[in-house]
Design a protein around this motif. Structure first.
Motif, mmCIF file in Angstrom:
data_model
loop_
_atom_site.group_PDB
_atom_site.id
_atom_site.type_symbol
_atom_site.label_atom_id
_atom_site.label_comp_id
_atom_site.label_asym_id
_atom_site.label_seq_id
_atom_site.Cartn_x
_atom_site.Cartn_y
_atom_site.Cartn_z
ATOM 1 N N LEU A 1 -6.279 48.874 -1.936
ATOM 2 C CA LEU A 1 -5.827 47.633 -1.100
ATOM 3 C C LEU A 1 -4.276 47.593 -0.933
ATOM 4 O O LEU A 1 -3.614 47.434 0.050
ATOM 5 C CB LEU A 1 -6.315 46.252 -1.681
ATOM 6 C CG LEU A 1 -5.772 44.962 -0.870
ATOM 7 C CD1 LEU A 1 -6.193 45.135 0.781
ATOM 8 C CD2 LEU A 1 -6.510 43.832 -1.657
ATOM 9 N N LEU A 2 -3.685 48.050 -2.169
ATOM 10 C CA LEU A 2 -2.172 48.082 -2.152
ATOM 11 C C LEU A 2 -1.516 49.267 -1.334
ATOM 12 O O LEU A 2 -0.738 49.308 -0.554
ATOM 13 C CB LEU A 2 -1.466 48.186 -3.585
ATOM 14 C CG LEU A 2 -1.642 46.924 -4.387
ATOM 15 C CD1 LEU A 2 -1.328 47.273 -5.956
ATOM 16 C CD2 LEU A 2 -0.559 46.051 -4.014
ATOM 17 N N VAL A 3 -2.608 50.398 -1.432
ATOM 18 C CA VAL A 3 -2.099 51.394 -0.533
ATOM 19 C C VAL A 3 -2.328 51.198 0.904
ATOM 20 O O VAL A 3 -1.314 51.369 1.823
ATOM 21 C CB VAL A 3 -3.007 52.565 -0.823
ATOM 22 C CG1 VAL A 3 -2.866 53.736 0.037
ATOM 23 C CG2 VAL A 3 -2.769 53.229 -2.409
ATOM 24 N N ALA A 4 -3.407 50.676 1.310
ATOM 25 C CA ALA A 4 -3.792 50.339 2.661
ATOM 26 C C ALA A 4 -2.560 49.155 3.162
ATOM 27 O O ALA A 4 -2.277 49.381 4.250
ATOM 28 C CB ALA A 4 -5.150 49.589 2.845
ATOM 29 N N ARG B 1 0.145 49.841 6.097
ATOM 30 C CA ARG B 1 0.114 48.930 7.292
ATOM 31 C C ARG B 1 1.464 48.254 7.407
ATOM 32 O O ARG B 1 2.121 48.173 8.588
ATOM 33 C CB ARG B 1 -0.777 47.832 7.218
ATOM 34 C CG ARG B 1 -1.048 46.677 8.246
ATOM 35 C CD ARG B 1 -1.114 47.309 9.631
ATOM 36 N NE ARG B 1 -1.027 46.289 10.579
ATOM 37 C CZ ARG B 1 -0.152 46.198 11.161
ATOM 38 N NH1 ARG B 1 1.021 46.755 11.161
ATOM 39 N NH2 ARG B 1 -0.123 45.231 12.481
ATOM 40 N N ILE B 2 2.409 47.910 6.424
ATOM 41 C CA ILE B 2 3.461 47.321 6.427
ATOM 42 C C ILE B 2 4.440 48.488 6.955
ATOM 43 O O ILE B 2 5.246 48.096 7.607
ATOM 44 C CB ILE B 2 4.010 46.886 5.244
ATOM 45 C CG1 ILE B 2 3.193 45.707 4.725
ATOM 46 C CG2 ILE B 2 5.536 46.362 5.012
ATOM 47 C CD1 ILE B 2 3.258 45.225 3.214
ATOM 48 N N ALA B 3 4.509 49.546 6.180
ATOM 49 C CA ALA B 3 5.144 50.912 6.755
ATOM 50 C C ALA B 3 5.139 50.929 8.435
ATOM 51 O O ALA B 3 6.112 51.250 9.051
ATOM 52 C CB ALA B 3 4.898 51.961 6.218
ATOM 53 N N LEU B 4 3.939 50.903 9.124
ATOM 54 C CA LEU B 4 3.792 51.024 10.320
ATOM 55 C C LEU B 4 4.530 49.872 11.248
ATOM 56 O O LEU B 4 5.292 49.831 12.189
ATOM 57 C CB LEU B 4 2.298 50.775 10.752
ATOM 58 C CG LEU B 4 1.468 52.052 10.573
ATOM 59 C CD1 LEU B 4 -0.105 51.763 10.971
ATOM 60 C CD2 LEU B 4 1.796 53.263 11.034
ATOM 61 N N ALA B 5 4.259 48.667 10.589
ATOM 62 C CA ALA B 5 5.142 47.670 11.222
ATOM 63 C C ALA B 5 6.634 47.740 11.163
ATOM 64 O O ALA B 5 7.389 47.499 12.076
ATOM 65 C CB ALA B 5 4.757 46.311 10.555
ATOM 66 N N ARG C 1 14.239 39.955 13.149
ATOM 67 C CA ARG C 1 14.142 38.859 12.053
ATOM 68 C C ARG C 1 13.079 39.147 11.086
ATOM 69 O O ARG C 1 13.294 38.580 9.897
ATOM 70 C CB ARG C 1 13.895 37.548 12.692
ATOM 71 C CG ARG C 1 12.526 37.478 13.237
ATOM 72 C CD ARG C 1 12.408 36.009 13.920
ATOM 73 N NE ARG C 1 10.952 35.731 14.276
ATOM 74 C CZ ARG C 1 10.371 36.251 15.437
ATOM 75 N NH1 ARG C 1 11.374 36.780 16.247
ATOM 76 N NH2 ARG C 1 9.294 36.062 15.734
ATOM 77 N N ASP C 2 12.171 39.806 11.330
ATOM 78 C CA ASP C 2 10.840 40.248 10.501
ATOM 79 C C ASP C 2 11.156 41.363 9.458
ATOM 80 O O ASP C 2 10.615 41.541 8.400
ATOM 81 C CB ASP C 2 9.702 40.388 11.163
ATOM 82 C CG ASP C 2 9.205 39.416 11.771
ATOM 83 O OD1 ASP C 2 9.766 38.120 11.392
ATOM 84 O OD2 ASP C 2 8.471 39.411 12.576
ATOM 85 N N ARG D 1 8.594 43.358 1.178
ATOM 86 C CA ARG D 1 7.541 43.599 0.651
ATOM 87 C C ARG D 1 7.069 45.035 0.466
ATOM 88 O O ARG D 1 6.096 45.370 -0.345
ATOM 89 C CB ARG D 1 6.433 42.597 1.698
ATOM 90 C CG ARG D 1 5.049 42.516 1.174
ATOM 91 C CD ARG D 1 4.940 42.085 -0.198
ATOM 92 N NE ARG D 1 3.575 42.135 -0.535
ATOM 93 C CZ ARG D 1 3.401 42.289 -1.888
ATOM 94 N NH1 ARG D 1 4.177 42.649 -2.664
ATOM 95 N NH2 ARG D 1 2.095 42.601 -2.331
ATOM 96 N N LEU D 2 7.443 45.873 1.303
ATOM 97 C CA LEU D 2 7.063 47.242 1.155
ATOM 98 C C LEU D 2 7.520 47.843 0.001
ATOM 99 O O LEU D 2 6.693 48.559 -0.499
ATOM 100 C CB LEU D 2 7.599 48.015 2.473
ATOM 101 C CG LEU D 2 7.371 49.515 2.445
ATOM 102 C CD1 LEU D 2 5.959 49.979 2.438
ATOM 103 C CD2 LEU D 2 8.188 50.012 3.539
#
Length: 96
Positions: free
Chosen positions: A34-37, A41-45, A54-55, A62-63
């Protein structure tokens, strides 16, 4: 350099496992999955040019936290995997 206990050489013709999505990892994966996924996902954002500026600070923070959590899980797995037996020596009362 970080050691990756889950890494290994692949056999000829072997295909890599498909990465789990966040929802797949939440349903059937481990906490590390779950952490890897989540990390992916955060890296893509973070990389997405459409992500509001602003995000980016919160996402980047968080990444990095997620990466540290994965490294902590890997470090614990590495420690638990080392089965060096420690034996006690003879007690010497004069050394106290």
């Amino acid at each position: 350099m970080t050691k990756h206990p889950n890494l290994r050489a692949v056999s000829a013709g072997e295909k890599p496992e498909k990465s789990l999505t966040v929802s797949e990892a939440a349903k059937r994966g481990t906490a590390r999955d779950l952490l890897v996924a989540t990390r992916d996902r955060i890296a893509l954002a973070v990389e997405n040019t459409e992500t509001p500026a602003r995000d980016l600070a919160a996402l980047t923070k968080r990444l990095m936290e997620t990466v540290r959590e994965i490294e902590a899980i890997d470090a614990r797995a590495l420690e638990e995997g080392s089965s060096e037996e420690v034996t006690d020596g003879e007690f010497d009362a004069t050394a106290v």
